[in-house]
Design a protein around this motif. Structure first.
Motif, PDB file in Angstrom:
ATOM      1  N   MET A  69     -10.128 -45.754 -31.293  1.00 20.28           N
ATOM      2  CA  MET A  69      -9.524 -45.603 -29.978  1.00 20.28           C
ATOM      3  C   MET A  69     -10.656 -45.635 -28.953  1.00 20.28           C
ATOM      4  N   VAL A  74      -7.291 -43.486 -22.953  1.00 14.39           N
ATOM      5  CA  VAL A  74      -6.421 -42.407 -22.457  1.00 14.39           C
ATOM      6  C   VAL A  74      -7.074 -41.788 -21.225  1.00 14.39           C
ATOM      7  N   ILE A  78     -12.094 -40.158 -24.546  1.00 16.41           N
ATOM      8  CA  ILE A  78     -12.248 -39.798 -25.957  1.00 16.41           C
ATOM      9  C   ILE A  78     -13.703 -39.964 -26.352  1.00 16.41           C
ATOM     10  N   ARG A  85      -9.244 -37.924 -37.111  1.00 16.43           N
ATOM     11  CA  ARG A  85      -8.008 -38.650 -36.810  1.00 16.43           C
ATOM     12  C   ARG A  85      -8.166 -40.142 -37.091  1.00 16.43           C
ATOM     13  N   ILE A  89      -6.095 -42.402 -39.805  1.00 19.03           N
ATOM     14  CA  ILE A  89      -5.262 -43.543 -39.393  1.00 19.03           C
ATOM     15  C   ILE A  89      -5.765 -44.836 -40.039  1.00 19.03           C
ATOM     16  N   ALA A 120      -3.650 -46.301 -24.750  1.00 21.19           N
ATOM     17  CA  ALA A 120      -2.848 -45.537 -25.702  1.00 21.19           C
ATOM     18  C   ALA A 120      -1.762 -44.751 -24.990  1.00 21.19           C
ATOM     19  N   ASP A 121      -0.525 -44.958 -25.440  1.00 17.69           N
ATOM     20  CA  ASP A 121       0.599 -44.169 -24.929  1.00 17.69           C
ATOM     21  C   ASP A 121       1.530 -43.882 -26.106  1.00 17.69           C
ATOM     22  N   ALA A 122       0.941 -43.348 -27.176  1.00 10.99           N
ATOM     23  CA  ALA A 122       1.610 -43.056 -28.461  1.00 10.99           C
ATOM     24  C   ALA A 122       1.961 -44.348 -29.214  1.00 10.99           C
ATOM     25  N   GLY A 123       2.173 -44.168 -30.510  1.00  6.72           N
ATOM     26  CA  GLY A 123       2.502 -45.309 -31.368  1.00  6.72           C
ATOM     27  C   GLY A 123       1.315 -46.224 -31.619  1.00  6.72           C
ATOM     28  N   THR A 124       0.106 -45.700 -31.519  1.00 13.00           N
ATOM     29  CA  THR A 124      -1.061 -46.593 -31.639  1.00 13.00           C
ATOM     30  C   THR A 124      -1.261 -47.077 -33.073  1.00 13.00           C
ATOM     31  N   ARG A 125      -0.962 -46.206 -34.064  1.00 17.80           N
ATOM     32  CA  ARG A 125      -1.159 -46.684 -35.448  1.00 17.80           C
ATOM     33  C   ARG A 125      -0.211 -47.851 -35.734  1.00 17.80           C
ATOM     34  N   LYS A 165       4.174 -41.254 -25.265  1.00 14.90           N
ATOM     35  CA  LYS A 165       3.399 -39.996 -25.282  1.00 14.90           C
ATOM     36  C   LYS A 165       4.185 -38.847 -24.643  1.00 14.90           C
ATOM     37  N   GLU A 168       6.591 -37.733 -27.142  1.00 13.06           N
ATOM     38  CA  GLU A 168       5.924 -37.085 -28.281  1.00 13.06           C
ATOM     39  C   GLU A 168       5.552 -35.641 -27.962  1.00 13.06           C
ATOM     40  N   ASP A 178       7.782 -36.909 -35.273  1.00 13.23           N
ATOM     41  CA  ASP A 178       7.292 -38.287 -35.180  1.00 13.23           C
ATOM     42  C   ASP A 178       7.329 -38.924 -36.572  1.00 13.23           C
TER      43      ASP A 178
END
Ligand code: CDP
Length: 230
Positions: A69, A74, A78, A85, A89, A120-125, A165, A168, A178
């Protein structure tokens, strides 16, 4: 009362999606996947000689997945570099893809898959797996099938597809559950994760929603690959 989503989507409606293949000229295969504000890019190198030698598998090739990431993906920056994490992933994404890659075709070799999250706004994997599957196909890696990935969620008591996100982080009632799922176009699951509490019936409902969503994703992946002649 039916659950109202903040962005006005129906419970079974995914975010706007788009894909592009062949974005990194120096890679053997590459692709971009976008779901709403989540953007992933993937670059594939290989099959090539596997180093270090002691990690070679004489029976089959190795898929090596690296999820990252980017620090600006974000709003809270980061810290660059591997984390617990990203290691987790990477492994999960590797396992989601491995069942469709014909690893037995390249013993002793390795295929490197690098996935970077630009936003990134969730669902990145899931976005990373979608991009990686296209990049593998673009690189000409033999595959039995395509895979497509989506996160289904349960917000309080309602099952919804493609959580962002904001969703989530939902804390009211039963909170947020999730469930990222990866499937082949014929509905075979290669990856499912469940983080939270859900009944068997609702899990089945979630899987059905994922089936419908991954079909939509597959069509966009297929179109992007066709556009580049793959
Ligand atoms: O991204 P995915 O849903 O696959 O995994 P997650 O670990 O559940 O992360 C959910 C979301 O939290 C990410 O997509 C980011 O939007 C955000 N996140 C963040 O802001 N900072 C982190 N260090 C990790 C995640």
């Amino acid at each position: 009362m039916t659950f109202k989503r903040e962005d006005g989507r129906k419970v079974d409606e995914i975010r706007p999606i788009s894909a592009k293949v062949g974005i990194i000229p120096n890679a053997d295969g590459s692709a971009m996947w976008q779901s709403g504000k989540t953007i992933a890019i993937a670059a594939v190198y290989g099959p090539k000689e596997h180093h270090p030698r002691n990690q070679r598998d004489p029976e089959k090739g190795t898929l090596r997945f690296n999820y990252n990431m980017l620090s600006f993906s974000v709003t809270d920056r980061i810290r660059p570099g591997p984390s617990r994490r990203s290691t987790e992933i990477s492994k999960i994404s590797e396992w989601a893809l491995a069942p469709v890659v014909m690893l037995e075709d390249f013993p002793n070799m390795v295929v490197d898959v690098h996935v970077h999250m630009i936003q990134a706004d969730a669902g990145t994997r899931c976005a990373g797996i979608n991009a990686a599957a296209m990049a593998l196909a673009h690189a000409g890696i033999p595959m039995k099938n395509m895979v497509s990935s989506i996160a289904v969620g349960k917000l309080d008591k309602t099952v919804v597809v493609d959580v962002n996100k904001h969703e989530e982080d939902y804390e009211e009632g039963e909170g947020s559950t999730d469930i990222p799922i990866t499937m082949t176009p014929d509905g075979k699951i290669t990856h499912i994760q469940l983080d939270g509490k859900i009944t068997k019936e609702q899990l089945m409902e979630a899987i059905e929603m994922a089936k419908k969503a991954t079909k939509e994703i597959y069509e966009v992946q297929k179109k992007a690959l066709k556009e580049i002649g793959k």
